[in-house]
Design a protein around this motif. Structure first.
Motif, PDB file in Angstrom:
ATOM      1  N   ARG A  72       0.851  -1.189   0.000  1.00  0.00           N
ATOM      2  CA  ARG A  72       0.000   0.000   0.000  1.00  0.00           C
ATOM      3  C   ARG A  72       0.883   1.233   0.000  1.00  0.00           C
ATOM      4  NH1 ARG A  72      -3.401   1.624   5.235  1.00  0.00           N
ATOM      5  NH2 ARG A  72      -1.244   2.016   5.895  1.00  0.00           N
ATOM      6  N   THR A  73       0.665   2.099  -0.955  1.00  0.00           N
ATOM      7  CA  THR A  73       1.377   3.373  -1.010  1.00  0.00           C
ATOM      8  C   THR A  73       0.346   4.498  -1.002  1.00  0.00           C
ATOM      9  OG1 THR A  73       1.367   3.469  -3.427  1.00  0.00           O
ATOM     10  CG2 THR A  73       3.221   2.309  -2.396  1.00  0.00           C
ATOM     11  N   GLN A  81      -2.948   3.729  -2.853  1.00  0.00           N
ATOM     12  CA  GLN A  81      -2.644   2.981  -4.066  1.00  0.00           C
ATOM     13  C   GLN A  81      -2.210   1.572  -3.666  1.00  0.00           C
ATOM     14  OE1 GLN A  81      -3.680   5.150  -6.332  1.00  0.00           O
ATOM     15  NE2 GLN A  81      -1.908   6.148  -7.248  1.00  0.00           N
ATOM     16  N   GLY A  82      -2.419   0.622  -4.543  1.00  0.00           N
ATOM     17  CA  GLY A  82      -1.934  -0.735  -4.317  1.00  0.00           C
ATOM     18  C   GLY A  82      -0.942  -1.090  -5.411  1.00  0.00           C
ATOM     19  N   GLU A 114      11.103  -2.149 -10.511  1.00  0.00           N
ATOM     20  CA  GLU A 114      10.139  -1.945 -11.587  1.00  0.00           C
ATOM     21  C   GLU A 114      10.886  -2.046 -12.916  1.00  0.00           C
ATOM     22  OE1 GLU A 114       7.053  -1.951 -11.225  1.00  0.00           O
ATOM     23  OE2 GLU A 114       6.612  -1.219  -9.195  1.00  0.00           O
ATOM     24  N   VAL A 115      10.410  -2.939 -13.773  1.00  0.00           N
ATOM     25  CA  VAL A 115      10.958  -3.097 -15.127  1.00  0.00           C
ATOM     26  C   VAL A 115      10.088  -2.237 -16.040  1.00  0.00           C
ATOM     27  CG1 VAL A 115      11.510  -4.720 -16.958  1.00  0.00           C
ATOM     28  CG2 VAL A 115      11.698  -5.439 -14.555  1.00  0.00           C
ATOM     29  N   ILE A 125       8.164   8.518 -12.245  1.00  0.00           N
ATOM     30  CA  ILE A 125       7.545   9.658 -11.564  1.00  0.00           C
ATOM     31  C   ILE A 125       6.642   9.191 -10.421  1.00  0.00           C
ATOM     32  CG2 ILE A 125       6.071  11.690 -11.839  1.00  0.00           C
ATOM     33  CD1 ILE A 125       6.983  11.757 -14.801  1.00  0.00           C
ATOM     34  N   ASP A 126       5.540   8.523 -10.758  1.00  0.00           N
ATOM     35  CA  ASP A 126       4.538   8.192  -9.745  1.00  0.00           C
ATOM     36  C   ASP A 126       5.066   7.201  -8.710  1.00  0.00           C
ATOM     37  OD1 ASP A 126       2.795   9.840 -11.114  1.00  0.00           O
ATOM     38  OD2 ASP A 126       1.878   8.217 -12.245  1.00  0.00           O
ATOM     39  N   LYS A 127       5.595   6.071  -9.180  1.00  0.00           N
ATOM     40  CA  LYS A 127       6.052   5.058  -8.231  1.00  0.00           C
ATOM     41  C   LYS A 127       7.283   5.526  -7.467  1.00  0.00           C
ATOM     42  CE  LYS A 127       3.982   1.183 -10.705  1.00  0.00           C
ATOM     43  NZ  LYS A 127       4.175  -0.091 -11.423  1.00  0.00           N
ATOM     44  N   LEU A 128       8.154   6.251  -8.124  1.00  0.00           N
ATOM     45  CA  LEU A 128       9.309   6.817  -7.428  1.00  0.00           C
ATOM     46  C   LEU A 128       8.851   7.666  -6.249  1.00  0.00           C
ATOM     47  CD1 LEU A 128      12.416   7.439  -7.360  1.00  0.00           C
ATOM     48  CD2 LEU A 128      11.890   9.416  -8.781  1.00  0.00           C
ATOM     49  N   ASP A 129       7.877   8.531  -6.496  1.00  0.00           N
ATOM     50  CA  ASP A 129       7.353   9.399  -5.443  1.00  0.00           C
ATOM     51  C   ASP A 129       6.675   8.586  -4.341  1.00  0.00           C
ATOM     52  OD1 ASP A 129       6.419  12.114  -4.419  1.00  0.00           O
ATOM     53  OD2 ASP A 129       4.491  11.131  -4.774  1.00  0.00           O
TER      54      ASP A 129
END
Length: 206
Positions: A72-73, A81-82, A114-115, A125-129
Motif C-alpha cells: 500500500r502506497t 494505491q496498491g 520496476e521493469v 515519476i509516480d512510483k518513485l514518489d
C-alpha cells in the motif's frame, strides 16, 4: 446529460476484490488496473528475482524475494494505491509475522524493482514518489529497452538501471549501463551487470 461519478475503491476493497490467479493487478487512483507485461519484461524480472534469491540463500539473509508482493502506497494527494513491484524484497521476519495473511503489506519493504514498459513515466515519476514517501529503502528502475526520454537516459539513449537509495528520507540515485556491475546496499556482493539483464530479456539484436 448528467454524468455519474465512478465510485473509487479503497485499498481494503482492492484486496477483497483482487482477481487472484488471473493476472497481476494494481490499485491506481481508486480503480483496479490489470498489468500485462511482455514475455521479455517477465524474463528480466525473473532473472533478477532468481539472482536475489541466490544471494539470500548463499549468505543466509533475512529476506524473501518474490513477484507477488503487494504494498500500500499513497499518492501525492494522499490517495491509497496498491502497487505490485515486478520484484519485491521484504524481510522474512516481517513477512512471516502473520503467514495466514494475504500478500499485501502496509509497511515499507526493503527493495522494489520496476521493469519499464510503455507507461515508463509511472515508474520514473509516480512510483518513485510513492515508494520514497512510503520509505522503501531501495528502488530499482530497470530500463532494459532504453524506453524513457533523453531527460533520464541521456543522448544517445542506452539501456540503464537506476538504483535509488533512501538517505534521510530522500532518494539518491546511481546510474548503471553496459558492463557496469549494479551496486546494491541490500545485496552488496551481487554480481549482475546491465548487459546480463539485457541478455536475460532474450530480445534478439539485429
Amino acid at each position: 446529460m448528467v454524468q455519474i461519478p465512478v465510485q473509487k475503491i479503497t485499498f481494503a476493497d482492492f484486496l477483497e476484490q483482487y482477481p487472484d490467479g488471473s493476472g497481476i493487478y494494481e490499485l491506481v487512483n481508486g480503480e483496479i488496473i490489470k498489468v500485462e507485461p511482455t514475455r521479455a519484461h517477465k524474463n528480466v524480472a525473473r532473472f533478477l528475482m532468481l539472482g536475489f534469491n541466490d544471494e539470500i540463500r548463499r549468505l543466509e539473509l533475512d529476506y524473501i524475494a518474490d513477484k507477488d508482493v503487494v504494498v500500500r502506497t499513497f499518492s501525492s494527494t494522499g490517495e491509497e494505491q496498491g502497487r505490485n513491484p515486478d520484484v519485491g524484497v521484504v524481510k522474512a521476519s516481517q513477512w512471516n509475522i502473520n503467514v495466514l495473511a494475504y500478500g499485501a503489506l502496509i509497511d515499507p519493504i526493503q527493495l522494489a524493482v520496476e521493469v519499464t514498459s510503455t507507461n515508463w513515466d509511472d515508474d520514473y515519476i509516480d512510483k518513485l514518489d510513492e515508494y520514497q514517501r512510503l520509505g522503501i529503502l531501495e528502488y530499482w528502475i530497470v530500463d532494459y529497452l532504453a524506453i524513457a526520454s533523453r531527460a533520464y537516459l541521456g543522448n544517445p539513449k542506452l539501456p540503464t538501471v537506476f538504483v535509488y537509495q533512501l538517505i534521510d528520507g530522500q532518494y539518491q540515485v546511481q546510474k548503471f549501463t553496459g558492463n557496469d556491475r549494479i551496486i546494491s546496499a541490500t545485496f552488496p556482493e551481487l554480481q549482475i551487470t546491465v548487459k546480463q539483464i539485457i541478455a536475460a530479456s532474450q530480445i534478439q539484436k539485429l
